[in-house]
Enzyme design. Structure first.
Site, PDB file in Angstrom:
ATOM      1  N   SER A 247     144.872  25.998  97.763  1.00 41.30           N
ATOM      2  CA  SER A 247     144.200  25.011  98.604  1.00 41.30           C
ATOM      3  C   SER A 247     143.012  25.650  99.335  1.00 41.30           C
ATOM      4  CB  SER A 247     145.216  24.390  99.574  1.00 41.30           C
ATOM      5  OG  SER A 247     144.733  23.198 100.110  1.00 41.30           O
ATOM      6  N   MET A 248     142.984  25.625 100.669  1.00 44.00           N
ATOM      7  CA  MET A 248     141.906  26.305 101.396  1.00 44.00           C
ATOM      8  C   MET A 248     141.843  27.778 101.008  1.00 44.00           C
ATOM      9  SD  MET A 248     141.542  27.017 105.516  1.00 44.00           S
ATOM     10  CE  MET A 248     142.707  28.399 105.442  1.00 44.00           C
ATOM     11  N   ASP A 377     148.671  15.851  92.053  1.00 48.69           N
ATOM     12  CA  ASP A 377     148.082  16.247  93.338  1.00 48.69           C
ATOM     13  C   ASP A 377     147.303  15.083  93.934  1.00 48.69           C
ATOM     14  OD1 ASP A 377     146.687  17.435  95.467  1.00 48.69           O
ATOM     15  OD2 ASP A 377     146.371  19.311  94.378  1.00 48.69           O
ATOM     16  N   HIS A 405     150.519  18.624  95.374  1.00 51.50           N
ATOM     17  CA  HIS A 405     149.596  19.620  95.906  1.00 51.50           C
ATOM     18  C   HIS A 405     150.292  20.919  96.276  1.00 51.50           C
ATOM     19  CE1 HIS A 405     145.937  21.097  97.724  1.00 51.50           C
ATOM     20  NE2 HIS A 405     146.546  21.291  98.882  1.00 51.50           N
TER      21      HIS A 405
END
Length: 436
Positions: A247-248, A377, A405
């Site tokens: 993710s980030m 996701d 996700h």
């Protein structure tokens, strides 16, 4: 280690039951993918304390041969801690099963409450608001998996990280977590990774034990540079390492690989943020609507009520599950003190400087790259995997069915195997080149 629960100590859920013996309420502690019924376990009377609290005691379930589907829980199980009044016994659980006599929920109802963001441990309000809240040794799962926590300083900036093993002939693996999470989110993956690998999980800037400063540059560019400082402090780049980000953290990992190509021998991006799509998915459209309506205090990934927490869990996971209200409240209570920081960070990473950082740098990535993505996701569209495959010269894509996700938490065993196989293929290729 701290003596009382705080965000990120571990990923546990507490479920209370009334013992069949007159021992008062006890707490049963379960690891990540477990939420059991609240009916009294018939095996409760078979639990006995040995050696006394606080001495590494073991709890034996005498009913271990009763055909329970998870024999690992039916033998000797090390309790995490006892409450001050010795009435709270905390027992770690594993996978989908609890102590004998508990009725496990169906797979599709399994709770992933510990998978997300700032968690855990979770104490029900009646306990967490009490002066008699139990002391919890949050290091239990890290210790069980051989992970140790350390701190390292770069000038006046402190990084917190956990590690296992030592550098050897195989590349070190450095893992970067996602937004509002922490280093412990990787424990479910670590469980399935070979023990001969050198693993390092760092708290990202401002998260958990790493310095949180109002002066810090929280942009993706700024975070990549901070991680480089961490790498330099530990001399992880003495030989090239394998970088994993989700993710980030995937956005940061990709940018890092582009900025510091000589540091990285391999890259695994797990549903990374930072890509530019031709059309917005439902989640991004909702964010834009909130932005336009000046209601951006209601960011879906920053819950402040049990209802919002439930919505976030549903958003981040393909699995549909039911979480009791007291558990949701506990999750929210742990996050709320950090929500101002999360809001500041979120606004930073979605602004023009950071929103498409990975997209702008993906063609500069030279390291062999693996992209892992859940097909369902709802946060970041899976079509991003194809973009990366087209932009990065040596890139393979693995898409997971029935996965959202939170890939690392939903499918840890599969993810670990994919990463291990990729590492082996890249490492063997490098060795063959040296022989040539």
């Amino acid at each position: 280690m701290p003596g009382s629960p705080k965000p990120g100590d571990a990923k546990f859920i507490f479920i209370f039951y009334q013992s069949q013996k007159q021992l008062g309420k006890k707490a049963v502690l379960f690891e990540q993918l477990s939420l059991l019924s609240l009916s009294p376990p018939t095996g409760a009377s078979h639990l006995e304390e040995q050696d006394g609290p606080g001495r590494g005691q073991l709890v034996r379930d005498r009913g271990r041969d009763a055909g329970h589907p998870h024999p690992g829980l039916c033998g000797l199980v090390p309790p995490v801690a006892f409450g001050a009044d010795k009435n709270l016994l905390l027992i770690p659980g594993v996978d989908e099963y609890g102590p004998p006599g508990c009725q496990p929920m169906r797979r599709e109802e399994t709770s992933l409450a510990v998978a997300f963001s700032e968690p855990f441990p979770v104490l029900p309000p009646a306990i967490s608001n009490s002066a008699e809240a139990p002391t919890i040794q949050a290091a239990y799962w890290r210790r069980a998996l051989g992970m140790q926590v350390r701190y390292v300083q770069h000038e006046d900036y402190q990084f917190c990280y956990s590690f296992r093993g030592r550098p050897g002939h195989k590349p070190t693996i450095l893992m970067l977590h996602g937004f509002s999470a922490h280093k412990d989110m990787w424990l479910s993956l670590v469980k399935f990774l070979p023990k001969n690998l050198h693993l390092v999980c760092v708290d990202m800037p401002g998260h958990e034990g790493t310095t949180r400063s109002s002066l810090d540059d929280l942009s993706i560019d700024g975070q990549a540079k901070r991680i480089h400082q961490f790498v330099e402090c530990l001399k992880l780049n003495k030989t090239p390492f394998h970088l994993i980000g989700t993710s980030m953290g995937g956005n940061v990992a990709g940018v890092y690989a582009a900025y510091y190509p000589s540091d990285v021998c391999g890259l695994s991006l797990v549903c990374p943020a930072g890509l530019q799509y031709s059309t917005d998915n439902q989640f991004i459209r909702r964010l834009r609507e909130l932005q336009d309506s000046a209601a951006f205090e209601k960011i879906p990934l920053i819950p402040s009520t049990p209802e919002e927490m439930s919505e976030m869990l549903q958003l981040c996971s393909y699995v549909r599950f039911k979480v009791p209200q007291q558990i949701l409240q506990g999750l929210v209570d742990v996050r709320i003190p950090h929500n101002d920081f999360y809001r500041k960070l979120f606004l930073e990473i979605i602004n023009e400087k950071s929103r498409y950082s990975l997209h702008q740098n993906m063609d500069k990535i030279k390291a062999p790259t693996q992209v892992i993505w859940g097909k369902q996701d709802q946060v970041i569209d899976v079509s991003g995997a194809d973009m990366l495959a087209k932009a990065i010269p040596n890139c393979q894509v693995d898409l997971l069915e029935n996965c959202g996700h939170s890939v690392v938490m939903e499918r840890p065993r599969k993810t670990a195997k994919l990463i291990t196989d990729f590492l082996a293929s890249v490492h063997n290729t490098d060795n063959n080149k040296k022989l040539d």
